[in-house]
Design a protein around this motif. Structure first.
Motif, PDB file in Angstrom:
ATOM      1  N   ALA A 159      23.208  41.541  29.081  1.00 50.38           N
ATOM      2  CA  ALA A 159      23.095  42.062  27.839  1.00 50.38           C
ATOM      3  C   ALA A 159      23.140  40.829  26.775  1.00 50.38           C
ATOM      4  N   GLU A 160      24.163  40.086  26.824  1.00 49.83           N
ATOM      5  CA  GLU A 160      24.600  38.870  26.167  1.00 49.83           C
ATOM      6  C   GLU A 160      23.267  37.995  26.289  1.00 49.83           C
ATOM      7  N   ILE A 161      22.806  37.795  27.356  1.00 47.97           N
ATOM      8  CA  ILE A 161      21.648  36.719  27.733  1.00 47.97           C
ATOM      9  C   ILE A 161      20.386  37.377  26.977  1.00 47.97           C
ATOM     10  N   CYS A 162      20.165  38.767  27.183  1.00 46.29           N
ATOM     11  CA  CYS A 162      18.952  39.203  26.613  1.00 46.29           C
ATOM     12  C   CYS A 162      18.957  39.181  24.960  1.00 46.29           C
ATOM     13  N   ALA A 163      20.152  39.517  24.465  1.00 47.52           N
ATOM     14  CA  ALA A 163      20.225  39.433  22.988  1.00 47.52           C
ATOM     15  C   ALA A 163      20.074  38.049  22.185  1.00 47.52           C
ATOM     16  N   ALA A 164      20.585  37.020  23.227  1.00 45.62           N
ATOM     17  CA  ALA A 164      20.524  35.579  22.884  1.00 45.62           C
ATOM     18  C   ALA A 164      18.887  35.224  22.808  1.00 45.62           C
ATOM     19  N   VAL A 165      18.406  35.501  24.027  1.00 42.87           N
ATOM     20  CA  VAL A 165      17.088  34.953  24.298  1.00 42.87           C
ATOM     21  C   VAL A 165      16.004  35.836  23.293  1.00 42.87           C
ATOM     22  N   LYS A 166      16.196  36.899  22.899  1.00 38.83           N
ATOM     23  CA  LYS A 166      15.457  37.825  21.901  1.00 38.83           C
ATOM     24  C   LYS A 166      15.459  37.088  20.490  1.00 38.83           C
ATOM     25  N   ASN A 167      16.687  36.830  20.175  1.00 35.94           N
ATOM     26  CA  ASN A 167      17.058  35.855  18.907  1.00 35.94           C
ATOM     27  C   ASN A 167      16.306  34.614  18.909  1.00 35.94           C
ATOM     28  N   ALA A 168      16.381  33.792  20.007  1.00 33.20           N
ATOM     29  CA  ALA A 168      15.710  32.383  20.338  1.00 33.20           C
ATOM     30  C   ALA A 168      14.081  32.485  20.010  1.00 33.20           C
ATOM     31  N   ALA A 169      13.582  33.736  20.501  1.00 35.11           N
ATOM     32  CA  ALA A 169      12.164  33.943  20.465  1.00 35.11           C
ATOM     33  C   ALA A 169      11.874  34.342  18.943  1.00 35.11           C
ATOM     34  N   ASP A 170      12.698  34.980  18.220  1.00 33.48           N
ATOM     35  CA  ASP A 170      12.545  35.238  16.750  1.00 33.48           C
ATOM     36  C   ASP A 170      12.416  34.092  15.956  1.00 33.48           C
ATOM     37  N   LYS A 171      13.356  33.178  16.170  1.00 29.62           N
ATOM     38  CA  LYS A 171      13.689  31.945  15.553  1.00 29.62           C
ATOM     39  C   LYS A 171      12.471  30.958  15.794  1.00 29.62           C
ATOM     40  N   GLY A 172      12.201  30.780  16.955  1.00 30.82           N
ATOM     41  CA  GLY A 172      11.106  29.967  17.686  1.00 30.82           C
ATOM     42  C   GLY A 172       9.718  30.130  16.735  1.00 30.82           C
TER      43      GLY A 172
END
Ligand code: ADP
Ligand code: MG
Length: 217
Positions: free
Chosen positions: A155-168
């Motif tokens: 859950a933590e990995i997915c939340a951080a990865v989705k956030n990284a995609a949005d920022k990118g």
């Protein structure tokens, strides 16, 4: 990474790309030639259509077949780039097959993803900061690797990865393009999101949401 998961991801990605037709289409019309949506739709449709053929195969072989199919059927810059991505993942899994187990699964999946992204960078002779899909894929890959190495939960990995995609994705807005068709536009590309980065952000969210959904079942 298991073959049924790769295939359910392909089905979910196809549905998500279709759902984002308007965004993806208009971005490539603004700074490209307008075919990115069609390329993504056809590519994901093609993979989803290989469901029965790929299901019995080990993941490295399924990914290799996906790569070859994309290379032979999808034109534009994105077809060969995604073909390299899948071939890179396939190669990594082939080489590391023996040591992958339930304990190191997240880290090894992150490593395979990173190898895929590197293969794409080599094919495209491109890097972050050039207003391409790499501005999403590289931070997604780095975040995935870092979080998995720290032993974070799915859950933590997915939340951080989705956030990284949005920022990118958002980062591409004010960049000058130095690769792909938008490179010819100079300053006129500034203010527009990159279409490839948008489809990668959509795909990242889709796969993360699928992982979270399957975890709850
Ligand atoms: P084409 O540009 O040939 O019409 P698509 O429209 O399908 O192909 O894909 C365009 C996307 O491909 C761009 O938005 C960008 O994200 C990505 N792209 C183009 N060239 C490169 C490259 N050299 N490296 C990485 N990504 C690239
Ligand atoms: Mg295009």
């Amino acid at each position: 990474m298991k073959t049924p998961f790769i295939l359910s991801s392909a089905l979910a990605i196809h549905a998500a790309i279709v759902a984002h037709e308007a965004d993806i289409e208009s971005l490539d019309r603004a700074i490209g030639d307008g075919d990115h949506y069609i390329n993504m739709k056809r590519g994901s449709e093609m993979i989803a259509g290989m469901y029965n053929e790929l299901l019995p195969l080990p993941p490295e072989e399924a990914l290799q077949k996906i790569s070859m199919k994309l290379l032979s059927t999808i034109g534009g810059a994105s077809g060969p780039l995604f073909a390299s991505f899948f071939m890179g993942m396939s190669k990594y899994l082939k080489e590391h097959h023996a040591k992958i187990n339930e304990t190191n699964m997240h880290l090894e999946t992150a490593a395979a993803f990173a190898y895929g992204v590197q293969s794409m960078m080599m094919r495209g002779k491109s890097n972050v900061g050039e207003k391409t899909m790499l501005d999403v894929l590289v931070p997604v890959s780095t975040t995935f690797t870092t979080m998995a190495a720290q032993g974070k939960s799915v859950a933590e990995i997915c939340a951080a990865v989705k956030n990284a995609a949005d920022k990118g994705l958002e980062y591409t807005r004010d960049l000058l393009a130095t690769k792909g068709r938008a490179a010819g536009l100079g300053e006129r590309a500034i203010g527009h999101l990159d279409p490839g980065a948008k489809s990668c952000q959509v795909m990242t969210h889709t796969v993360c949401d699928l992982v979270l959904k399957e975890m709850k079942q």
